[in-house]
Design an enzyme around this catalytic site. Structure first.
Site, PDB file in Angstrom:
ATOM      1  N   ASP A  79       0.828  -1.196   0.104  1.00  0.00           N
ATOM      2  CA  ASP A  79      -0.026  -0.022   0.078  1.00  0.00           C
ATOM      3  C   ASP A  79       0.688   1.156   0.222  1.00  0.00           C
ATOM      4  O   ASP A  79       1.696   1.280   0.868  1.00  0.00           O
ATOM      5  CB  ASP A  79      -0.951  -0.119   1.232  1.00  0.00           C
ATOM      6  CG  ASP A  79      -1.918   1.225   1.343  1.00  0.00           C
ATOM      7  OD1 ASP A  79      -2.957   1.096   0.968  1.00  0.00           O
ATOM      8  OD2 ASP A  79      -1.439   2.203   1.753  1.00  0.00           O
ATOM      9  N   TYR A 118       2.677  10.009  -0.190  1.00  0.00           N
ATOM     10  CA  TYR A 118       3.973   9.451   0.531  1.00  0.00           C
ATOM     11  C   TYR A 118       5.397   9.654  -0.154  1.00  0.00           C
ATOM     12  O   TYR A 118       6.302   9.736   0.376  1.00  0.00           O
ATOM     13  CB  TYR A 118       3.809   7.897   0.840  1.00  0.00           C
ATOM     14  CG  TYR A 118       2.546   7.425   1.408  1.00  0.00           C
ATOM     15  CD1 TYR A 118       1.799   8.431   2.061  1.00  0.00           C
ATOM     16  CD2 TYR A 118       2.112   6.147   1.338  1.00  0.00           C
ATOM     17  CE1 TYR A 118       0.587   8.019   2.648  1.00  0.00           C
ATOM     18  CE2 TYR A 118       1.092   5.702   2.102  1.00  0.00           C
ATOM     19  CZ  TYR A 118       0.214   6.747   2.656  1.00  0.00           C
ATOM     20  OH  TYR A 118      -1.045   6.288   3.241  1.00  0.00           O
ATOM     21  N   LYS A 155      -2.923   6.120  -4.025  1.00  0.00           N
ATOM     22  CA  LYS A 155      -3.943   7.041  -3.581  1.00  0.00           C
ATOM     23  C   LYS A 155      -4.146   8.132  -4.325  1.00  0.00           C
ATOM     24  O   LYS A 155      -2.853   8.667  -4.377  1.00  0.00           O
ATOM     25  CB  LYS A 155      -4.232   7.016  -2.164  1.00  0.00           C
ATOM     26  CG  LYS A 155      -4.122   5.849  -1.538  1.00  0.00           C
ATOM     27  CD  LYS A 155      -4.098   6.157  -0.037  1.00  0.00           C
ATOM     28  CE  LYS A 155      -3.654   4.666   0.748  1.00  0.00           C
ATOM     29  NZ  LYS A 155      -2.388   4.445   1.020  1.00  0.00           N
ATOM     30  N   HIS A 201      -7.936   9.420  -1.494  1.00  0.00           N
ATOM     31  CA  HIS A 201      -7.158   9.540  -0.063  1.00  0.00           C
ATOM     32  C   HIS A 201      -7.925  10.170   0.950  1.00  0.00           C
ATOM     33  O   HIS A 201      -7.891   9.606   2.140  1.00  0.00           O
ATOM     34  CB  HIS A 201      -5.796  10.187  -0.222  1.00  0.00           C
ATOM     35  CG  HIS A 201      -4.766   9.771   0.616  1.00  0.00           C
ATOM     36  ND1 HIS A 201      -3.433   9.814   0.482  1.00  0.00           N
ATOM     37  CD2 HIS A 201      -4.695   9.453   1.997  1.00  0.00           C
ATOM     38  CE1 HIS A 201      -2.715   9.332   1.414  1.00  0.00           C
ATOM     39  NE2 HIS A 201      -3.779   9.212   2.472  1.00  0.00           N
TER      40      HIS A 201
END
Length: 315
Positions: free
Chosen positions: A77, A82, A111, A144
């Site tokens: 994931d 990120y 996401k 998200h």
């Protein structure tokens, strides 16, 4: 307690564990089968994955993906937010070239961030993520957060229903096998259901014993939506959270000869959830995977849930 039991019952009706993500080897070469869960669109998701939020040391990310797949993880994931998709992509490329797995053996989630919520931004945003990951498609693409923002982080007036139309287009193009949401509540999910063609396959939310999210989980199961649980170890960093020396937790761990973290993961799996613990430590990753050879009793699950204070580690 009644609410929790009804949630478990709903899970039993909703999601039959219906496959395995391969025969993998966990700690000490131990044989590990990772069950999968069938989503409402017919696709299958491994019921434990590797979270990658906060993977701070960039050089370690590629190595971590290699170690994870070698240990038996098939579900990884990530997210545009990120800023690690490129390094994760290198790790995925490594394990494919080594022949450890085929692409279809992996379940990759990423996401859509809040600054790409306009309908015409969704597919380009996913294509950018795919380019970084080095993939033709992701297995799961999530919104998200329901909140839209501009590039500078200020609020944007874009309804997530418009965003969802872009998500449906991404799925139609084959860029995402499944689509879903993250951090959505029941009312927001019901708006999507009422005004869209595709029901979200997944809602990814924070869940641990201090934030049990029983109502949201129950509502998702009633709507045939799987729940992925992030921050499963947030229990101990939450404000006022218990110590790992808490006797109620320690006694459960000692009974099964497991670590506290393994008990926390098993607690979520017993509730029908899909935890995504994060780690870049090879031994810890193996430990987190070694949770399929024991079960908690309903009373032990209730004991873990008794720590609930509806506390988010992000609040």
């Amino acid at each position: 307690m009644k609410l929790f039991l009804s949630t478990v019952a709903l899970f039993a009706l909703f999601n039959v564990i219906s496959g395995h993500a391969g025969h993998n080897h966990g700690p000490g070469g131990k044989h590990v089968n990772i069950p999968t869960k069938q989503l409402n669109d017919g696709n299958h998701i491994p019921i434990l994955g590797l979270g990658t939020f906060g993977f701070g040391d960039i050089p370690k990310i590629r190595q971590a993906i290699n170690w994870a797949v070698e240990a038996g993880y098939r579900h990884i994931d990530t997210a545009a937010l990120y800023d690690n998709e490129a390094e994760i992509g290198k790790g995925i490329s490594d394990v494919l070239k080594k022949g450890l797995v085929k692409r279809e053996d992996l379940f990759i989630t990423t996401k859509l961030w809040n600054d790409k919520h306009a309908k015409n931004q969704v597919v380009p945003a996913l294509k950018e993520s795919l380019s970084k990951l080095g993939l033709q498609y992701v297995d799961l693409y999530l919104i998200h957060s329901p909140e839209a923002s501009k590039e500078d982080g200020s609020p944007a007036d874009i309804d997530y229903l418009e965003t969802w139309q872009g998500m449906e287009e991404a799925q139609k193009l084959g860029l995402a096998k499944s689509i879903g949401v993250s951090n959505f509540d029941t009312e927001q999910i019901d708006r999507i259901k009422a005004h869209s063609k595709v029901v979200p396959a997944v809602n990814q939310i924070e869940v641990h014993p201090m934030n049990t999210q029983e109502k949201t989980i129950k509502d998702c199961f009633e709507r045939n939506i799987a729940v992925v649980a992030y921050s499963p170890f947030g229990f101990f960093v939450s404000r006022g959270g218990p110590s790992k020396d808490d006797p109620k937790i320690k006694s459960i761990a000692q009974k099964y000869g497991k670590s506290i973290n393994q008990v926390l993961l098993r607690y979520l799996i017993e509730r029908g959830l899909i935890p995504i613990p994060k780690s870049t430590n090879q031994n810890r990753m193996k430990e987190n995977l070694d949770v399929f050879d024991f079960h908690l009793t309903p009373e032990e699950v209730s004991t873990m849930s008794s720590f609930n204070t509806n506390t988010s580690i992000f609040g």
